[in-house]
Motif scaffolding. Structure first.
Motif, PDB file in Angstrom:
ATOM      1  N   GLN A  65     -31.234 -45.345  34.225  1.00  0.00           N
ATOM      2  CA  GLN A  65     -32.602 -45.687  34.605  1.00  0.00           C
ATOM      3  C   GLN A  65     -32.563 -46.778  35.669  1.00  0.00           C
ATOM      4  OE1 GLN A  65     -35.277 -47.852  31.845  1.00  0.00           O
ATOM      5  NE2 GLN A  65     -36.630 -46.046  32.022  1.00  0.00           N
ATOM      6  N   ASN A  66     -33.154 -46.508  36.827  1.00  0.00           N
ATOM      7  CA  ASN A  66     -33.190 -47.480  37.932  1.00  0.00           C
ATOM      8  C   ASN A  66     -31.793 -47.999  38.278  1.00  0.00           C
ATOM      9  OD1 ASN A  66     -36.010 -47.299  38.082  1.00  0.00           O
ATOM     10  ND2 ASN A  66     -36.265 -48.846  36.484  1.00  0.00           N
ATOM     11  N   GLY A  67     -30.805 -47.086  38.297  1.00  0.00           N
ATOM     12  CA  GLY A  67     -29.443 -47.461  38.629  1.00  0.00           C
ATOM     13  C   GLY A  67     -28.693 -48.150  37.517  1.00  0.00           C
ATOM     14  N   ARG A  68     -29.288 -48.263  36.349  1.00  0.00           N
ATOM     15  CA  ARG A  68     -28.665 -48.947  35.217  1.00  0.00           C
ATOM     16  C   ARG A  68     -28.265 -47.923  34.160  1.00  0.00           C
ATOM     17  NH1 ARG A  68     -31.231 -51.129  30.644  1.00  0.00           N
ATOM     18  NH2 ARG A  68     -33.252 -50.633  31.636  1.00  0.00           N
ATOM     19  N   VAL A  69     -26.993 -47.987  33.718  1.00  0.00           N
ATOM     20  CA  VAL A  69     -26.506 -47.069  32.682  1.00  0.00           C
ATOM     21  C   VAL A  69     -27.058 -47.511  31.335  1.00  0.00           C
ATOM     22  CG1 VAL A  69     -24.467 -46.201  31.492  1.00  0.00           C
ATOM     23  CG2 VAL A  69     -24.422 -46.524  33.980  1.00  0.00           C
ATOM     24  N   LEU A  70     -27.623 -46.548  30.602  1.00  0.00           N
ATOM     25  CA  LEU A  70     -28.184 -46.828  29.285  1.00  0.00           C
ATOM     26  C   LEU A  70     -27.168 -46.475  28.203  1.00  0.00           C
ATOM     27  CD1 LEU A  70     -31.792 -45.370  29.780  1.00  0.00           C
ATOM     28  CD2 LEU A  70     -30.996 -47.720  30.130  1.00  0.00           C
ATOM     29  N   ALA A  71     -27.173 -47.236  27.142  1.00  0.00           N
ATOM     30  CA  ALA A  71     -26.238 -47.004  26.034  1.00  0.00           C
ATOM     31  C   ALA A  71     -26.656 -45.769  25.244  1.00  0.00           C
ATOM     32  CB  ALA A  71     -26.195 -48.215  25.117  1.00  0.00           C
ATOM     33  N   LEU A  72     -25.659 -45.051  24.740  1.00  0.00           N
ATOM     34  CA  LEU A  72     -25.876 -43.867  23.904  1.00  0.00           C
ATOM     35  C   LEU A  72     -25.175 -44.075  22.562  1.00  0.00           C
ATOM     36  CD1 LEU A  72     -25.173 -41.070  26.534  1.00  0.00           C
ATOM     37  CD2 LEU A  72     -27.393 -41.606  25.544  1.00  0.00           C
ATOM     38  N   THR A  73     -25.888 -43.871  21.489  1.00  0.00           N
ATOM     39  CA  THR A  73     -25.305 -43.943  20.154  1.00  0.00           C
ATOM     40  C   THR A  73     -25.434 -42.571  19.500  1.00  0.00           C
ATOM     41  OG1 THR A  73     -25.873 -46.269  19.894  1.00  0.00           O
ATOM     42  CG2 THR A  73     -25.436 -45.022  17.878  1.00  0.00           C
TER      43      THR A  73
END
Length: 581
Positions: A65-73
């Motif tokens: 999102q907006n160039g930022r990697v989001l964490a996945l669990t």
């Protein structure tokens, strides 16, 4: 500070530009519904009742999102929680799916074509199931995409929600599109046969094919007393392979697999028309006249559906009947095909173990997971369901009604108004058509006893004649393998079972003779004799005693009775009368 940008619904993009990798690259774009939300991949696709764990083919999942990697669990093998998103701002989810399994319910992608059951491809975003989904594709040069979805104004295709999207198969390739109409409704047909020449050969060999298909489609409409198809725009996809048989229905399309060898066999073309009739009729029965247990569908786990005998068995009964109604086959053809099914049923020992209702309820764990012993302990709800439909139809006709009228009534009371049915709704419909039939049908569903097949056939001047095998019965089905003569199946309560034979055993010798051929085995057996068998099991030699029985029934043939009374012949003629005659 700028306002969050909202993306309406979900954008699904498939990158299919590298078919040599057999991998589709997927990008989902949507507004994040919350700071933390769940994405999941279905475990199965409707119409094929087996948890298939499509997640096996998924790889490289990421969210940004907006160039930022989001964490996945990971919450389960096929569910993930996306964490740390800014609500209502665009989020992109990317992953790959390997497509190497060629069937109507999986995905296959190579330099010749691509086929995608989208339940195996598209993740569901929490909170977005009932929102619009737009599908776009990037394709190799000269390729086209074929899907039943409506074209979107700004490109690609639009689904009203996630359910419609994954119910829409996607075929891509340099295929020729054929178009025709069924009572004013557009129908499209695409054939993939390995290459364009093979597809052309098929359509050149059968120049009346699309006219024949149209007539079958119209017969489906007439069966339900409908003036037009239920779908407003219908797509057929045919995979014409060397071998294979099957299909999968969807709301506005179906996918068919048929073997060239089947097509070249006697009755092969008629069998293809029956397959088409089966999947097309599902447009009503199953897709819109639907078991209540599938409203809504749970894509993550199995739902016990006691009425699959009606969904598939009744459809299997009418699929042979529809080409006859369309004037594309003769009564003798229909009776031949019906006789084959009745013979298969009567030679299935599993019908004495599993009831029809149980077969429906256990579809998820049995029908689609057969092994060498399955025939001893289960019966297909397709096969026995068709037999029960036959008996119910003939029972109704003896009492001034028909299965056709029952179907029309259920369509009006449930299918046409989107009301899911339960078992009691079906029993009530049969009871309303003929007093007492509801309780008879309930007994047929829950018992392992056969209905009075012979009696119902006699009512229309027909009988089943047994054809005996030419050799004594052992109850062992054998096949020549590179390592020798191997046991492929053992029938329950057979001489082979009593002797202690198992599937996988290698038969080395019978008495003093070395065994190498199935014909040799059959020739050497003697009913009532005690034979010494030399076998190899897990590389260990064993000696067993086999005492074959008298020859058993090899098959049953459905014949018309020369002694049939005029009222029986009249009843048969009325039952088998093609439309318009």
């Amino acid at each position: 500070m700028s306002e969050p940008v909202s993306i309406p619904g979900v954008q699904v993009h498939l990158d299919l530009r590298e078919p040599h990798t057999h991998r589709v690259l997927v990008t989902l774009s949507a507004s994040a519904p919350a700071e933390h939300f769940v994405v999941s991949l279905p475990g199965w696709t409707p119409g094929s009742y087996l948890i298939r764990d499509y997640v096996r083919q998924l790889e490289g999942l990421s969210a940004e999102q907006n160039g930022r990697v989001l964490a996945l669990t990971r919450l389960s093998p096929s569910r993930w929680r996306v964490e740390g998103a800014s609500p209502h701002e665009p989020v992109s989810i990317r992953y790959g799916v390997m497509a190497t399994e060629l069937s109507v319910r999986t995905c296959h992608f190579d330099q010749d074509h691509g086929f995608f059951a989208l339940a195996a491809v598209v993740l569901e975003l929490e909170g977005q199931r009932w929102q619009p989904h737009q599908l776009t594709c990037q394709l190799p040069a000269q390729w086209q995409a074929f899907t039943p979805l409506a074209a979107a104004a700004d490109g690609g295709w639009l689904a009203r929600d996630y359910d419609q999207l994954i119910d829409s198969p996607l075929e891509v390739g340099a295929h020729t599109l054929h178009q025709f109409q069924v009572r004013g409704v557009p129908h499209r047909w695409v054939t993939w046969a390995g290459d364009a020449r093979d597809a052309s050969w098929f359509h050149e060999r059968y120049p009346s094919f699309f006219e024949d298909v149209r007539r079958v489609c119209e017969a489906c409409c007439d069966l339900l007393a409908e003036s037009a198809p239920a779908s407003r725009d219908y797509l057929f996809v045919l995979h014409l392979l060397d071998d294979g048989y099957g299909g999968l229905e969807h709301d506005d399309s179906c996918v068919l697999v048929y073997g060239r060898r089947n097509l070249e066999a006697e009755h092969g073309y008629r069998k293809l028309l029956q397959l088409i009739a089966h999947e097309y009729f599902h447009q009503w029965n199953v897709r819109r006249l639907t078991p209540a247990e599938l409203r809504p569908i749970d894509y993550q786990q199995a739902s016990v559906v006691p009425t699959l005998w009606f969904a598939e068995g009744v459809t299997s009964y009418v699929d042979q009947w529809l080409p006859l109604r369309a004037g594309l086959s003769e009564p003798e053809d229909y009776l031949h095909d019906l006789g084959e099914d009745l013979s298969r049923y009567l030679l299935s020992p599993g019908r004495f173990v599993q009831s029809l209702q149980t077969s429906s309820e256990e579809a998820w764990v049995k029908l689609y997971k057969p092994d060498a012993y399955s025939g001893n302990s289960q019966i297909s709800y397709y096969l026995k369901g068709a037999v029960i439909a036959l008996c119910a139809d003939l029972h109704l006709r003896q009492n001034g009604s028909s299965l056709e009228r029952v179907l029309q009534g259920l369509w009006r009371s449930h299918g046409a108004v989107g009301r899911g049915y339960q078992q009691q709704d079906l029993l009530a419909a049969f009871e309303a058509a003929c007093a007492g039939l509801g309780s008879i049908l309930e007994r047929w569903l829950t018992s392992v006893d056969d209905p009075d097949i012979d009696g119902y056939l006699l009512s229309v001047g027909l009988a089943l004649e047994p054809e005996m095998a030419a050799h004594p019965w052992s109850g062992a089905v054998l096949k020549v393998q590179p390592n020798g003569l191997q046991v492929q199946r053992i029938w329950r309560q057979s001489p082979a079972e009593r002797a202690g034979l198992m599937v996988g055993d290698e038969l080395i010798g019978l008495d003093a003779t070395r065994l190498t051929l199935v014909e040799q085995w059959e020739r050497l057996l003697s009913a009532g004799a005690s034979h010494e068998l030399l076998i190899s099991r897990r590389s260990q030699l064993r000696r067993l005693r086999l005492e074959p029985g008298a020859p058993a029934v090899k098959r049953y043939r459905l014949v018309t009775l020369a002694t049939a009374r005029p009222e029986q012949e009249a009843a048969r003629a009325a039952w088998l009368r093609p439309a318009g005659r």
